[in-house]
Design an enzyme around this catalytic site. Structure first.
Site, short mmCIF file in Angstrom:
data_model
loop_
_atom_site.label_atom_id
_atom_site.label_comp_id
_atom_site.label_asym_id
_atom_site.label_seq_id
_atom_site.Cartn_x
_atom_site.Cartn_y
_atom_site.Cartn_z
N LYS A 9 0.83 -1.22 0.00
CA LYS A 9 0.00 0.00 0.00
C LYS A 9 0.86 1.27 0.00
CE LYS A 9 -3.78 -2.25 2.52
NZ LYS A 9 -4.74 -2.08 3.63
N TYR A 49 -12.62 -2.51 -2.88
CA TYR A 49 -13.17 -2.52 -1.52
C TYR A 49 -14.69 -2.44 -1.52
CZ TYR A 49 -8.43 -1.99 0.39
OH TYR A 49 -7.12 -2.19 0.77
N PHE A 57 -15.62 4.13 7.55
CA PHE A 57 -14.20 4.40 7.32
C PHE A 57 -13.83 4.43 5.85
CE2 PHE A 57 -14.33 -0.29 7.93
CZ PHE A 57 -13.65 -0.73 6.80
N ARG A 85 -1.74 -14.43 4.50
CA ARG A 85 -2.49 -13.73 5.56
C ARG A 85 -1.78 -13.88 6.91
NH1 ARG A 85 -7.00 -10.51 4.44
NH2 ARG A 85 -8.02 -11.29 6.31
N THR A 91 -5.37 -7.41 11.04
CA THR A 91 -5.58 -6.16 10.29
C THR A 91 -4.91 -4.96 10.94
OG1 THR A 91 -7.68 -6.98 9.42
CG2 THR A 91 -7.35 -4.60 9.37
N ARG A 102 2.79 -6.71 9.79
CA ARG A 102 2.09 -5.60 10.45
C ARG A 102 2.53 -5.46 11.91
NH1 ARG A 102 -3.59 -7.51 7.82
NH2 ARG A 102 -3.53 -6.31 5.88
N ASN A 112 -1.82 -0.24 7.29
CA ASN A 112 -1.31 -1.55 7.70
C ASN A 112 -0.42 -2.17 6.62
OD1 ASN A 112 -3.28 -2.18 5.89
ND2 ASN A 112 -4.52 -3.41 7.28
N HIS A 115 -2.06 -5.43 1.70
CA HIS A 115 -3.35 -6.10 1.56
C HIS A 115 -3.12 -7.47 0.95
CE1 HIS A 115 -7.49 -7.01 0.39
NE2 HIS A 115 -6.96 -7.42 -0.74
N GLU A 126 -9.94 -10.29 -7.21
CA GLU A 126 -8.95 -9.21 -7.06
C GLU A 126 -7.82 -9.34 -8.09
OE1 GLU A 126 -7.86 -9.34 -2.92
OE2 GLU A 126 -9.87 -8.72 -2.27
P1 CMP Z 1 -7.17 -4.50 4.01
O1 CMP Z 1 -6.64 -5.85 4.35
O2 CMP Z 1 -6.63 -3.84 2.78
O3 CMP Z 1 -8.76 -4.58 3.87
C1 CMP Z 1 -9.60 -3.47 4.10
C2 CMP Z 1 -8.85 -2.29 4.66
O4 CMP Z 1 -9.65 -1.33 5.29
C3 CMP Z 1 -7.94 -2.81 5.77
O5 CMP Z 1 -6.87 -3.53 5.24
C4 CMP Z 1 -7.58 -1.52 6.47
O6 CMP Z 1 -6.58 -0.79 5.75
C5 CMP Z 1 -8.91 -0.77 6.34
N1 CMP Z 1 -9.74 -0.91 7.54
C6 CMP Z 1 -10.34 -2.00 8.03
N2 CMP Z 1 -11.07 -1.72 9.12
C7 CMP Z 1 -10.92 -0.40 9.32
C8 CMP Z 1 -11.43 0.50 10.28
N3 CMP Z 1 -12.27 0.09 11.24
N4 CMP Z 1 -11.07 1.78 10.19
C9 CMP Z 1 -10.25 2.21 9.20
N5 CMP Z 1 -9.73 1.40 8.24
C10 CMP Z 1 -10.06 0.11 8.32
#
Ligand code: CMP
Length: 152
Positions: A9, A49, A57, A85, A91, A102, A112, A115, A126
């Site tokens: 990212k 997404y 968010f 993963r 996450t 992470r 984070n 992805h 994807e």
């Molecule tokens: P990712 O694995 O890319 O999948 C969805 C993304 O949304 C996640 O990583 C985070 O970057 C973001 N994300 C998930 N939950 C939240 C949250 N509660 N607030 C802000 N960002 C979030």
């Protein structure tokens, strides 16, 4: 054998962590089948997404993911969707175990770093969003007999 979509990212690119993080996948013995740097558009963000578009968010997530380039990768391996993963960790960087990407490098839920697809259906969807079939490289791995046994 499975294939998964990994995105380094904008925070990963801006923090100059790309090399370190790509090394984690290489050192695990996974096969990189495709890799490119691109700028995610708002349209692509909404497609990628889709399940989060209605969440509170999402505007912040879209603004973040479109803020600088990402590196998209297709990675192959046995049970690679779960393996990757697990290498990423939970996450939120605040909750992720030490030793995961992470856990070691992120202190944020949104920023984070990486992805990865969470299921076979997500991986197929994807990978199609980020790569055309001609961008996926089919090559023989040298030394694979030192990575796993023939019957694994
Ligand atoms: P990712 O694995 O890319 O999948 C969805 C993304 O949304 C996640 O990583 C985070 O970057 C973001 N994300 C998930 N939950 C939240 C949250 N509660 N607030 C802000 N960002 C979030």
């Amino acid at each position: 054998m499975q294939r998964t979509l990994v995105l380094l990212k904008p925070d990963c690119v801006q923090r100059r962590l790309m090399g370190k993080i790509i090394s984690r996948f290489e050192e695990k013995g996974l096969k990189i089948a495709a890799m490119k740097m691109i700028r995610v558009s708002p349209e692509l963000s909404r497609e990628h997404y889709a399940e989060h578009v209605e969440k509170p968010f999402y505007p912040s997530l879209e603004s973040f993911i479109t803020s600088a380039p990402v590196v998209a990768m297709a990675i192959d391996g046995l049970e690679v969707i779960q393996v990757v993963r697990d290498i990423l960790g939970a996450t939120s960087g605040l909750k992720a175990d030490a030793g995961t990407i992470r856990g070691d490098y992120s202190s944020s839920r949104q920023m984070n770093l990486v992805h990865a697809s969470d299921s076979e259906a997500s991986a197929t969807r994807e990978l199609n969003l980020y790569f055309s079939p001609d961008e996926l490289c089919d090559y023989e791995e040298i030394g694979v007999n030192f990575l796993r046994a023939a019957d694994e």
